[in-house]
Scaffold this motif. Structure first.
Motif, PDB file in Angstrom:
ATOM      1  N   ASP B  98       0.828  -1.212   0.000  1.00 51.56           N
ATOM      2  CA  ASP B  98       0.000   0.000   0.000  1.00 51.56           C
ATOM      3  C   ASP B  98       0.859   1.257   0.000  1.00 51.56           C
ATOM      4  OD1 ASP B  98      -2.474  -1.083  -0.227  1.00 51.56           O
ATOM      5  OD2 ASP B  98      -2.983  -0.989   1.906  1.00 51.56           O
ATOM      6  N   ASN B  99       2.010   1.216   0.682  1.00 51.26           N
ATOM      7  CA  ASN B  99       2.940   2.337   0.640  1.00 51.26           C
ATOM      8  C   ASN B  99       3.364   2.618  -0.799  1.00 51.26           C
ATOM      9  OD1 ASN B  99       4.466   3.615   3.236  1.00 51.26           O
ATOM     10  ND2 ASN B  99       3.486   1.684   3.782  1.00 51.26           N
ATOM     11  N   LEU B 100       3.649   1.549  -1.539  1.00 54.02           N
ATOM     12  CA  LEU B 100       4.060   1.724  -2.936  1.00 54.02           C
ATOM     13  C   LEU B 100       2.905   2.255  -3.781  1.00 54.02           C
ATOM     14  CD1 LEU B 100       6.260  -1.464  -3.448  1.00 54.02           C
ATOM     15  CD2 LEU B 100       6.985   0.868  -2.936  1.00 54.02           C
ATOM     16  N   HIS B 101       1.707   1.728  -3.526  1.00 56.25           N
ATOM     17  CA  HIS B 101       0.539   2.230  -4.268  1.00 56.25           C
ATOM     18  C   HIS B 101       0.336   3.716  -4.004  1.00 56.25           C
ATOM     19  CE1 HIS B 101      -1.315  -2.064  -4.574  1.00 56.25           C
ATOM     20  NE2 HIS B 101      -0.544  -1.775  -5.606  1.00 56.25           N
ATOM     21  N   ALA B 102       0.535   4.124  -2.734  1.00 55.46           N
ATOM     22  CA  ALA B 102       0.374   5.542  -2.413  1.00 55.46           C
ATOM     23  C   ALA B 102       1.392   6.374  -3.197  1.00 55.46           C
ATOM     24  CB  ALA B 102       0.531   5.772  -0.909  1.00 55.46           C
ATOM     25  N   GLY B 103       2.604   5.827  -3.377  1.00 55.72           N
ATOM     26  CA  GLY B 103       3.629   6.542  -4.148  1.00 55.72           C
ATOM     27  C   GLY B 103       3.214   6.744  -5.602  1.00 55.72           C
ATOM     28  N   ALA B 104       2.370   5.842  -6.101  1.00 58.85           N
ATOM     29  CA  ALA B 104       1.911   5.939  -7.492  1.00 58.85           C
ATOM     30  C   ALA B 104       0.559   6.627  -7.582  1.00 58.85           C
ATOM     31  CB  ALA B 104       1.817   4.536  -8.091  1.00 58.85           C
ATOM     32  N   TYR B 105       0.196   7.365  -6.514  1.00 59.02           N
ATOM     33  CA  TYR B 105      -1.162   7.916  -6.410  1.00 59.02           C
ATOM     34  C   TYR B 105      -1.599   8.693  -7.651  1.00 59.02           C
ATOM     35  CZ  TYR B 105      -5.242  10.187  -4.490  1.00 59.02           C
ATOM     36  OH  TYR B 105      -6.512  10.623  -4.276  1.00 59.02           O
ATOM     37  N   GLN B 106      -0.654   9.463  -8.225  1.00 58.58           N
ATOM     38  CA  GLN B 106      -1.061  10.323  -9.340  1.00 58.58           C
ATOM     39  C   GLN B 106      -1.025   9.624 -10.692  1.00 58.58           C
ATOM     40  OE1 GLN B 106       0.861  14.024  -9.489  1.00 58.58           O
ATOM     41  NE2 GLN B 106       0.011  14.700  -7.559  1.00 58.58           N
ATOM     42  N   ARG B 107      -0.527   8.394 -10.710  1.00 54.47           N
ATOM     43  CA  ARG B 107      -0.361   7.766 -12.024  1.00 54.47           C
ATOM     44  C   ARG B 107      -1.655   7.138 -12.498  1.00 54.47           C
ATOM     45  NH1 ARG B 107       4.974   4.367 -12.207  1.00 54.47           N
ATOM     46  NH2 ARG B 107       3.980   3.776 -14.160  1.00 54.47           N
ATOM     47  N   LYS B 108      -1.973   7.410 -13.749  1.00 55.30           N
ATOM     48  CA  LYS B 108      -3.210   6.871 -14.307  1.00 55.30           C
ATOM     49  C   LYS B 108      -2.910   5.578 -15.077  1.00 55.30           C
ATOM     50  CE  LYS B 108      -5.875  10.621 -13.421  1.00 55.30           C
ATOM     51  NZ  LYS B 108      -5.117  11.050 -12.234  1.00 55.30           N
ATOM     52  N   ASP B 109      -1.637   5.392 -15.463  1.00 53.56           N
ATOM     53  CA  ASP B 109      -1.297   4.205 -16.249  1.00 53.56           C
ATOM     54  C   ASP B 109      -1.104   3.001 -15.326  1.00 53.56           C
ATOM     55  OD1 ASP B 109       0.857   5.515 -15.114  1.00 53.56           O
ATOM     56  OD2 ASP B 109       2.294   4.660 -16.509  1.00 53.56           O
ATOM     57  N   ASP B 110      -0.856   1.866 -15.902  1.00 54.54           N
ATOM     58  CA  ASP B 110      -0.679   0.643 -15.130  1.00 54.54           C
ATOM     59  C   ASP B 110       0.737   0.616 -14.555  1.00 54.54           C
ATOM     60  OD1 ASP B 110      -1.130  -1.839 -14.069  1.00 54.54           O
ATOM     61  OD2 ASP B 110      -0.437  -2.877 -15.868  1.00 54.54           O
ATOM     62  N   PHE B 111       0.825   0.485 -13.224  1.00 55.90           N
ATOM     63  CA  PHE B 111       2.155   0.528 -12.626  1.00 55.90           C
ATOM     64  C   PHE B 111       2.559  -0.808 -12.014  1.00 55.90           C
ATOM     65  CE2 PHE B 111      -0.950   2.673  -9.835  1.00 55.90           C
ATOM     66  CZ  PHE B 111      -0.976   1.773  -8.787  1.00 55.90           C
TER      67      PHE B 111
END
Lengths: 289, 238
Positions: B98-111
């Motif tokens: 979840d920490n990593l997901h939060a880091g990608a908060y602004q990304r709309k593409d698949d991370f």
């Protein structure tokens, strides 16, 4: 005796379900802001008065009134957030709390100016008689209250752990500066949490006034008090704690009223809070989840 | 090389006390630039100002050609600069994943592929992906903080004292990662107390004392000993 216990427990749980909703709204805001919003209850009262006014002036369809109560609470909640909390995100917690007290007075003044009687009737949810199950009676309103509380808890849980907004909300609650650095628009999340809490509060308010079938300006203080009490019993800042605190408070009140009389109802609740604050069990001081 | 980050005459104050008294520095595209200085020199204040957590009183911060001074932090992350803050600041009650997901908060593409790549780079994080971040060791939390910042795919990684409070072996690991990230094309602006390690990896360094840049240069030059002494102890003029 046993039957009384069962009956009281059920009635208490139903009332407790509405306390749980009030406490969940309180906790959502407290969790992200670490601020107490005294105007939480008065904003709900404002929504319920708006619904009462609509029921007198236009129509008393229960879903329409529910919608108005929620909408009114959300509008009032937004007003509170913009005036008391948005400018003080980094400032003094006391300033925000005092400001929210001032808005409480505003809401009471506004509703008593427009609707000056002390008490107004509110349309009931149903006209139905209570369901009799053997010697026990179940009010349909009680079932609706429990069902709503359950549904809201389930939806909130899914929102928190399955959605992008839930992720942001948890991040802001957990570490606000880190949330900003992760690219989360924190002021926007705070506003949305406020709106969500107000909407849940509006629903709770509607459940309460349509069960009691009356509205008074005291509803504001009453909602703040019950929500705060349930939140504190459940441990500040924990959502599951808020639900348990609300239900426990409801059951406790129902039993005290039955066994010790109506005057004892609130007394016992405050006594419990006093004991918990003096004893401070682990869950009250460590839970943030 | 062109400057990716240009800081000009930057003043940031806490009330009446100016922590930054007109800072000027550049971070070149594709470089590791290091900021040294004793405690209280204003290094963290500078990092927090660049990241948008603190608002500067006067001055300019240009990043990738755009003025970013005074913008909110989320806009700065969106622009491509991510800060790994001092003392890690992970989300302690959230899982590693979840920490990593939060880091990608602004990304709309698949991370999802980014997470896989980071897990290859930080295998410890993969092992602990479902654990709460607060239960990780200091070194693991630092890896997580770096990984979280990388999830936003920054052009510039700002790092505030990544080696603080970590065991020597872990510090070496952190610096190995910094060098790898640099080879992958990320520009890095590094604040460090550990001047010896920092000067080994950096192409350029600045020395900051009492809210001002007092020296800048290239590691290996003659003045290095003097700079290290001042980075630890502060200048004699102080």
């Amino acid at each position: 005796m046993i039957l009384d216990l069962i009956q009281n427990s059920f009635d208490g749980l139903a009332m407790g379900a509405s306390y749980a909703l009030l406490a969940v709204g309180f906790t959502l805001v407290f969790g992200v802001l670490r601020r107490v919003n005294l105007s939480y209850g008065p904003a709900i009262m404002f929504g319920c008065y708006a619904a009462t006014w609509v029921s007198f002036s236009f129509h008393s369809n229960i879903f329409l009134l529910l919608g108005i109560a929620v909408l009114g609470s959300v509008l009032a909640g937004t007003y509170v957030e913009r005036l008391c909390f948005a400018p003080h995100h980094k400032g003094s917690a006391i300033a925000a709390m005092v400001a929210s007290f001032a808005l409480w007075m505003q809401f009471e003044e506004v509703v008593t100016l427009v609707m000056p009687k002390h008490l107004y009737d509110f349309p009931p949810m149903f006209d139905a008689e209570p369901l009799a199950i053997g010697p026990l009676s179940l009010r349909a309103e009680a079932l609706v209250m429990l069902a709503c509380a359950l549904a809201i808890c389930f939806a909130l849980h899914r929102m928190l752990y399955r959605s992008r907004f839930g992720l942001a909300l948890r991040a802001v609650t957990d570490a606000p500066v880190a949330a900003q650095l992760a690219g989360i628009n924190v002021p926007r999340v705070l506003l949305l949490v406020f709106l969500l809490a107000s909407a849940i509060g509006g629903l709770a308010g509607w459940l309460i006034v349509s069960t009691h079938t009356q509205v008074t300006p005291m509803l504001g203080m009453w909602s703040t008090l019950k929500g705060l009490l349930a939140m504190m019993i459940g441990g500040l800042g924990s959502l599951p704690g808020a639900v348990i605190g609300g239900l426990a408070l409801g059951v406790l009140e129902a039993h005290s009223q039955w066994f010790l009389g109506p005057q004892a109802r609130d007394l016992i609740a405050y006594l419990l809070l006093f004991v918990l604050l003096a004893w401070r069990p682990r869950w009250m001081t460590t839970s943030h989840g | 090389m062109t400057a990716l980050l240009e800081v000009r005459d930057l003043v940031t104050a806490y009330g009446k006390i100016e922590a930054l008294k007109g800072v000027n520095l550049d971070v070149q595209q594709g470089s590791i630039t290091c900021l040294l200085g004793p405690n209280g020199a204003g290094k963290t204040t500078l990092m927090m100002t660049i990241a948008g957590i603190l608002r500067p009183r006067i001055g300019s911060i240009r990043f990738a050609g755009e003025e970013i001074a005074g913008r909110p932090p989320h806009a700065i992350v969106a622009g491509g600069a991510a800060l790994v803050p001092e003392n890690r600041l992970v989300f302690p009650n959230m899982t590693v994943l979840d920490n990593l997901h939060a880091g990608a908060y602004q990304r709309k593409d698949d991370f999802a592929s980014d997470i896989e790549r980071l897990f290859t780079r930080f295998p410890r994080l993969k092992e602990r992906s479902t654990q709460l971040a607060g239960t990780l060791s200091g070194g693991e939390q630092q890896m997580l903080a770096v990984a979280r910042a990388l999830m936003s795919r920054p052009k510039l990684l700002l790092m505030d004292e990544p080696s603080l409070g970590l065991a020597p072996l872990v510090v070496e690991e952190i610096f190995r990662i910094i060098t790898q990230l640099h080879q992958d094309g990320v520009s890095i602006f590094l604040v460090e107390q550990n001047a010896h390690m920092a000067l080994k990896v950096a192409q350029h360094f600045y020395l900051m004392e009492q809210g001002k840049v007092t020296f800048s240069g290239t590691p290996g030059a003659l003045a290095e000993d003097e700079v290290i002494r001042r980075a630890y102890l502060g200048s004699a003029r102080a």
